[in-house]
Design an enzyme around this catalytic site. Structure first.
Site, PDB file in Angstrom:
ATOM      1  N   ARG D 251      22.215  -9.246 -18.549  1.00  8.65           N
ATOM      2  CA  ARG D 251      22.994 -10.429 -18.912  1.00  8.65           C
ATOM      3  C   ARG D 251      24.456 -10.030 -18.962  1.00  8.65           C
ATOM      4  NH1 ARG D 251      22.345 -11.930 -24.698  1.00  8.65           N
ATOM      5  NH2 ARG D 251      24.493 -11.178 -24.760  1.00  8.65           N
ATOM      6  N   HIS D 255      25.487 -14.388 -24.599  1.00  9.11           N
ATOM      7  CA  HIS D 255      24.241 -15.171 -24.511  1.00  9.11           C
ATOM      8  C   HIS D 255      24.556 -16.605 -24.095  1.00  9.11           C
ATOM      9  CE1 HIS D 255      20.396 -16.954 -25.351  1.00  9.11           C
ATOM     10  NE2 HIS D 255      20.958 -17.777 -26.205  1.00  9.11           N
ATOM     11  N   TYR D 264      27.350  -6.830 -30.875  1.00 10.72           N
ATOM     12  CA  TYR D 264      26.096  -6.082 -30.912  1.00 10.72           C
ATOM     13  C   TYR D 264      25.811  -5.193 -29.701  1.00 10.72           C
ATOM     14  CZ  TYR D 264      24.737 -10.348 -28.409  1.00 10.72           C
ATOM     15  OH  TYR D 264      24.685 -11.386 -27.530  1.00 10.72           O
TER      16      TYR D 264
HETATM   17  C1  LIG Z   1      11.301 -21.378 -29.949  1.00  5.12           C
HETATM   18  C2  LIG Z   1      12.731 -20.965 -29.942  1.00  5.12           C
HETATM   19  N1  LIG Z   1      13.160 -20.070 -30.835  1.00  5.12           N
HETATM   20  C3  LIG Z   1      14.444 -19.701 -30.872  1.00  5.12           C
HETATM   21  C4  LIG Z   1      15.345 -20.210 -29.990  1.00  5.12           C
HETATM   22  C5  LIG Z   1      16.817 -19.790 -30.054  1.00  5.12           C
HETATM   23  N2  LIG Z   1      17.142 -18.959 -28.904  1.00  5.12           N
HETATM   24  C6  LIG Z   1      17.698 -19.486 -27.800  1.00  5.12           C
HETATM   25  S1  LIG Z   1      17.842 -18.359 -26.578  1.00  5.12           S
HETATM   26  C7  LIG Z   1      17.208 -17.129 -27.532  1.00  5.12           C
HETATM   27  C8  LIG Z   1      17.050 -15.762 -26.946  1.00  5.12           C
HETATM   28  C9  LIG Z   1      16.274 -15.776 -25.676  1.00  5.12           C
HETATM   29  O1  LIG Z   1      16.312 -14.532 -25.048  1.00  5.12           O
HETATM   30  P1  LIG Z   1      15.557 -14.294 -23.681  1.00  5.12           P
HETATM   31  O2  LIG Z   1      14.207 -14.889 -23.727  1.00  5.12           O
HETATM   32  O3  LIG Z   1      15.641 -12.843 -23.381  1.00  5.12           O
HETATM   33  O4  LIG Z   1      16.361 -15.119 -22.606  1.00  5.12           O
HETATM   34  P2  LIG Z   1      17.873 -14.970 -22.173  1.00  5.12           P
HETATM   35  O5  LIG Z   1      18.633 -15.977 -22.961  1.00  5.12           O
HETATM   36  O6  LIG Z   1      18.290 -13.560 -22.447  1.00  5.12           O
HETATM   37  O7  LIG Z   1      17.924 -15.271 -20.719  1.00  5.12           O
HETATM   38  C10 LIG Z   1      16.882 -17.606 -28.780  1.00  5.12           C
HETATM   39  C11 LIG Z   1      16.317 -16.794 -29.878  1.00  5.12           C
HETATM   40  C12 LIG Z   1      14.850 -21.143 -29.054  1.00  5.12           C
HETATM   41  N3  LIG Z   1      15.647 -21.702 -28.144  1.00  5.12           N
HETATM   42  N4  LIG Z   1      13.554 -21.486 -29.047  1.00  5.12           N
END
Ligand SMILES: Cc1ncc(C[n+]2csc(CCOP(=O)(O)OP(=O)(O)O)c2C)c(N)n1
Ligand SMILES: Cc1ncc(C[n+]2csc(CCOP(=O)(O)OP(=O)(O)O)c2C)c(N)n1
Ligand SMILES: [Mg+2]
Ligand SMILES: [Mg+2]
Lengths: 361, 327, 327, 361
Positions: D251, D255, D264
């Site tokens: 990434r 985020h 972090y």
């Molecule tokens: C069920 C749920 N829990 C928490 C969130 C908040 N949230 C949004 S993105 C994220 C991290 C996701 O990381 P990853 O799956 O690695 O995908 P990336 O964003 O890195 O592509 C979180 C915790 C959410 N959208 N849905």
């Protein structure tokens, strides 16, 4: 993925299929194990009889799980914590749950979860797989507090399809938690056979997804189960993390007393499963080792029958909980609405009582 | 020590205060560690209390809830963060079937002293699922307590109470006012009572009942109405469950009129309960029908239109006028 | 063709009827295939319609809901069975975040014509988690419809309507009356309207509003009260969401008195909504406070004490008497 | 479990690390791929700029995922269905979503999900992992109807910890569904690094738990991704069932625009990741093959910049939806309460409007 056969020491006739561990030359553990397996089955028979005569509610038979639950209970330390699903009465009884309270639970009375003898063990979990996470929480507490204890949790083969089970394996892996997951793979989830649950080669392989060891064990072989659970508990106690054990068994009864398995499975399959009966298997081995004979068998049957009968009598005589109990345990301190509602409920239960006159204040 | 803090900082202050006092308090959730939470509610706690007491979890809300229950059964006091209330749904099976029932199921042998914190509500132009107000779902579940602070001081005091509560408490933080108001608070570890309303403004003409971010709108409506000669009593419910029915009834018996304000959809909202209880128990005191100013029975729209969804102080003023003019 | 059937058989009849008519209708769930469902609601359907239209699923409610949504987006009409309503919680994220929103989120480009069936309610001496009535949680979610039949004929007609509905419908079957009443029904594929109450008994003294298994208790209370000269109008709400407010208001405007009966816990129950709406919109017509006869704000007790939890006809009679005697 | 390195054809300098497939000798696909990767990055830059100036809402940057999304979109058939998470704008745009509607979505307007050009593709899924099950449902529909189509769904590395993802793999395995799961393993889930999500050796191994094939691919290598997705789609179209592809990426941005990754993670890590940039890598390979030069690069940059700029202009000019739209799409037919509430909302939005006078009927 190369799939090995399940770990086994005794074949279905009770003959060693490989050299048994040293300790099998002494009767101690084997006889205790056999005792409890027979006790469990007597309990089961009685529970079904009580249900059939309207004295118990829907009951989940433990028939066919004795070879799993009893070795597990015997291997656990009192300070370990059991987090059962709903088919672990054998394990619970050995860990201290009074027989009559086991009846009480299935008789629709919360006091079946309340006994001090249950220590910190969890009560039965009815919502499938939810217990797996509780075990991880308990194990986390042990780890945070540097306690040398482990959580042991059971689940059915069907339950392994539910996401929270996988979440539990995952957190146990990444947090290196002192927890042992045991799958009672009894081949059926109500009417759904194992192969319709998952295309995974063996359920033990689900451990791969969490980076923890997973092994498949013959769950009708108490010696194999003893070895497996002991190794897993040692790993947990030594801080080496979680283990998944898939114990291969067969649900010898209906799913519960509300089920009729003849609707969906064949007699042939059931007959073949009875050949693998864990009690017969251990009895044969005991006989082979000259630890057992027919008169001991008769004495044991009588003793356990009597224990169960006495417990059933006690159960039947226990008077129901007071209506107050519906309200008294919800919170440490009841709130005003609850106190008022308790009053209504008590009045309503009285002959001719009605709570409505006083309500609109 | 006095601190001039916003609601968000008050949450952080309460967490730190109680963690210092009570070794059994632990925090877990997504991004609560190094990152200090996506809103920074747990900022610096990991540094002070270490990895064993401030735990970044894998991404799995069911797991967060279930693990917290297991911890709580052992006497720890877990504080779990659900990153946004819109993501609490996977945790509901654990919350409803276990957290709310463990004490009752075991007749008190085991209990579940946990807190689940979640930011909730709209108004910050957030993406979909980041603006829900589904407190009514939780308020319907026996065995839970549901608490919503609406000021820094109440956030501090109520969160302390929630952590010390021997039963599970859902603590919903109105993120729209996370940073909008500063308040001088003493970090004195004094809790505020759960289960009591807070009367924020006394008045004799009408009772306004609300909670969370809507308190801000309600107070500003009350202010404006005072200029027009309408004296509003403003009650912050603060504990959604169990409701402090008494305080509301006493006020309505005095004013004879009631407007309830909440962000959540109207149907099945907590406002329906309050309206029903008041009409049932104080029917003859009511000089006008109760009016509810609420979100619509729609999905919260994406943020471009969210202001049309959210009740505002003008809506409250309008509703109050209608109510006081009712004869 | 006429059939003398119980509610459970009426469900089976409706499923078979619609599957014959509409090739897009498919059934999925735990044990719905060979076993025909643990209550036998889907008995024989697998034999008639085959493996591709009657699908036994792995044990995972989240999955059942999520897969159904995917199917529905393609224009299939999945009917998912949740084995007991107490196990619907893992499906809520999918139901709330997606089923209820897919049409709105895509401005109608995609839609979600699915039905989720679940037996609900107490009174059959079932184990823990097999007796819940949490319809209020679903009724609070915009984008869903929630339907509860209370007789074989209404089960048949409303289930047909639910399947044909272009939007997601939660269809809750009161298992306590699954087999208690036989009714002659014509298997004529005629649907009944969703979103309308059914007035089961006309009366002028008081309005009784209920749904599901409580209708039986309500009707028998009305019967007993008639002997004492109290004429009750009995309304089966049938669609919990969206509520047919009009029919209830018209009745209450006529009778001036209202008792609402439901099994679910009192606080946050659908009864609160009905009570609130009536008091808000017909305040001056009310000759007595609305009374709600409901379950308590407790967990449904294990079955030995469940009869003390469940409202019964005597409770209804008492509440009616209190209401009609109010001056 | 023996862990192989991820499948790779181009090293981080764009040099073949193993012989490339035949088709790489022709420019066609490679140039299309490069075009869209550059377009996607231009879109991203613009979106962040719009967000910074208050013209867009919180935005999830696609930076670093171009090497995954573009090959996937180019391999999918129009009749296949995309079930994205929230970071697949590149894929969506290639499948037909107009650029201005991509902006519209992130601008807080549901019309960003509504365009006919999106066909039967799902809109973005914000609740993590929920989309995986939709893909299985779509694939079930294909299978039930005997259609030769596949569902393709994405998820992040963090998302693989959520139980529903595992439930999706499981049902896809046991039902042999035509679905391709792609993990964009960009090493971070907001602030949580990959190794804190799971102890599994590689995320691709989660497929073992479902009995489906899982492979790890260098997600910064479009050629490797092309091969992987093509094989998986072929398997799906031929009725051979599901595949899990773990694409290793990074990434490169925060985020979302609401995040600050410097809190972090280290600059060194980020710098190293930029060395693996998929765009640079493909450009180098194109140059090596003599398919590319600086003037083509400049022309492409200008062309894509202009496309994006035009779309941004269109986006900014689109007038907001009417208030009615809050109510009009909830059900096929609105109910009475909704119609009444729509009236209130419309009146309330009028200058001086109040809906309360009319309410109590
Ligand atoms: C069920 C749920 N829990 C928490 C969130 C908040 N949230 C949004 S993105 C994220 C991290 C996701 O990381 P990853 O799956 O690695 O995908 P990336 O964003 O890195 O592509 C979180 C915790 C959410 N959208 N849905
Ligand atoms: C979440 C949830 N869904 C459904 C059920 C209903 N149910 C009870 S037992 C069972 C089958 C469980 O099978 P398995 O996990 O193999 O355990 P076994 O009963 O065979 O020991 C089902 C579907 C439940 N209790 N919980
Ligand atoms: Mg089983
Ligand atoms: Mg990631």
């Amino acid at each position: 993925m190369k799939t090995l056969p399940p770990i086994q020491y005794l074949d279905q006739e009770g003959q060693p299929s490989q050299p048994c561990p040293e300790w099998c030359n002494k009767p101690d553990w084997l006889l205790r194990c056999y005792h409890y397996m027979v006790l469990a089955r007597q309990f089961d028979t009685k529970a079904i009889a009580l249900q059939r005569t309207g004295q118990l509610g829907t009951y989940a038979s433990l028939l066919g799980s004795e070879g799993i639950d009893v070795p597990v209970a015997l291997s656990m330390k009192p300070s370990d914590v059991l987090v059962p699903y709903y088919r672990n009465h054998a394990c619970q009884i050995i860990r201290g749950m009074p027989l009559e309270e086991a009846f009480l639970y299935w008789g629709g009375d919360e006091r079946g979860n309340s006994s001090d003898q249950m220590g910190e063990d969890f009560p039965n979990a009815v919502p499938i797989a939810t217990q797996s996470l509780h075990a991880c929480g308990v194990a986390s507490a042990f780890k945070i507090r540097n306690q040398k204890r482990a959580a042991v949790t059971f689940i059915g083969d069907g339950g392994t399809s539910k996401g929270d089970f996988m979440e539990a394996l995952n957190v146990a892996g990444v947090w290196q938690l002192p927890v042992v997951f045991i799958i009672n793979n009894n081949q059926w989830a109500i009417s759904i056979p194992r192969q319709i649950q998952s295309a995974v080669a063996q359920l033990a392989d689900k451990a791969v997804a969490a980076g923890i060891p997973g092994i498949q064990v013959d769950g009708n072989d108490p010696i194999a189960m003893h070895e497996a659970i002991n190794n897993a508990l040692n790993r947990a106690h030594e801080g080496k993390g979680a283990t998944l054990i898939e114990a291969i068994s067969y649900r010898l009864g209906d799913h519960t007393t509300a089920d009729d398995a003849t609707r969906y499975r064949s007699n042939d399959e059931l007959k073949a499963a009875w050949e693998r009966d864990p009690i017969k298997r251990l009895r044969n081995f005991l006989a082979l080792q000259n630890f057992w004979d027919e008169s001991k068998e008769q004495a044991l049957l009588q003793e356990t029958h009597q224990l169960v009968q006495e417990a059933a009598n006690k159960y039947i005589e226990i008077s129901p909980q007071k209506i107050d109990s519906i309200f008294d345990y919800l919170y440490a301190e009841p709130n005003n609405q609850l106190i008022e509602q308790k009053d209504w409920a008590i009045v309503k239960a009285m002959q001719g009582g009605s709570h409505y006159e006083g309500e609109s204040s | 020590m006095k601190h001039n803090v916003c609601l968000l900082e008050a949450v952080n202050l309460a967490l730190a205060s109680e963690m210092r006092k009570d070794k059994e308090v632990v925090i877990l959730g997504e991004d609560v560690g190094v990152n200090g939470g996506v809103f920074r509610a747990t900022a610096n706690l990991r540094d002070e209390f270490g990895l064993k007491r401030v735990m970044d979890t894998p991404l799995a809300e069911t797991m967060i809830a279930g693990v917290s229950i297991g911890m709580a059964s052992q006497g720890l006091k877990p504080i779990a963060e659900i990153q946004f209330m819109g993501f609490i749904f996977p945790a509901l099976e654990q919350i409803i079937c276990h957290a709310a029932r463990l004490r009752n199921r075991t007749r008190g042998r085991l209990s579940c002293p946990l807190v689940i914190r979640a930011p909730f509500g709209g108004g910050i132009h957030a993406p979909e699922h980041h603006s829900e107000s589904t407190e009514a779902l939780l308020a319907h579940i026996p065995g839970l307590k549901v608490v919503v602070p609406s000021s820094p001081a109440r956030a501090y005091g109520l969160l302390l109470a929630a952590i010390r509560d021997p039963d599970p408490v859902i603590f919903l933080e109105p993120k729209r006012i996370y940073r909008s108001q500063q308040q001088e608070i003493e970090d004195n570890a004094n809790a505020l009572p759960i289960g009591s309303c807070f009367t924020l403004r006394e008045g004799s003409d009408i009772t306004l009942v609300s909670w969370g971010a809507m308190i801000t709108e309600t107070l500003s409506a009350a202010e404006a109405l005072a200029d027009e000669g309408v004296n509003c009593e403003v009650i912050d419910v603060a504990t959604i469950s169990p409701l402090d029915v008494e305080t509301i009834l006493i006020s309505v018996r005095k004013t004879g009129r009631l407007v309830i304000i909440h962000e959540a959809p109207r149907t099945g909202g907590v406002g329906a309960d309050i309206s029903a209880i008041v009409a049932e128990q104080a029917l003859l005191d009511l000089q006008a029908p109760v009016v509810r100013v609420t979100g619509y029975d729609t999905v919260m729209p994406y943020f471009r239109l969210e202001k049309h969804y959210l009740p505002n102080s003008q809506d409250i003023i309008d509703a109050v006028k209608q109510t006081v003019e009712f004869v």
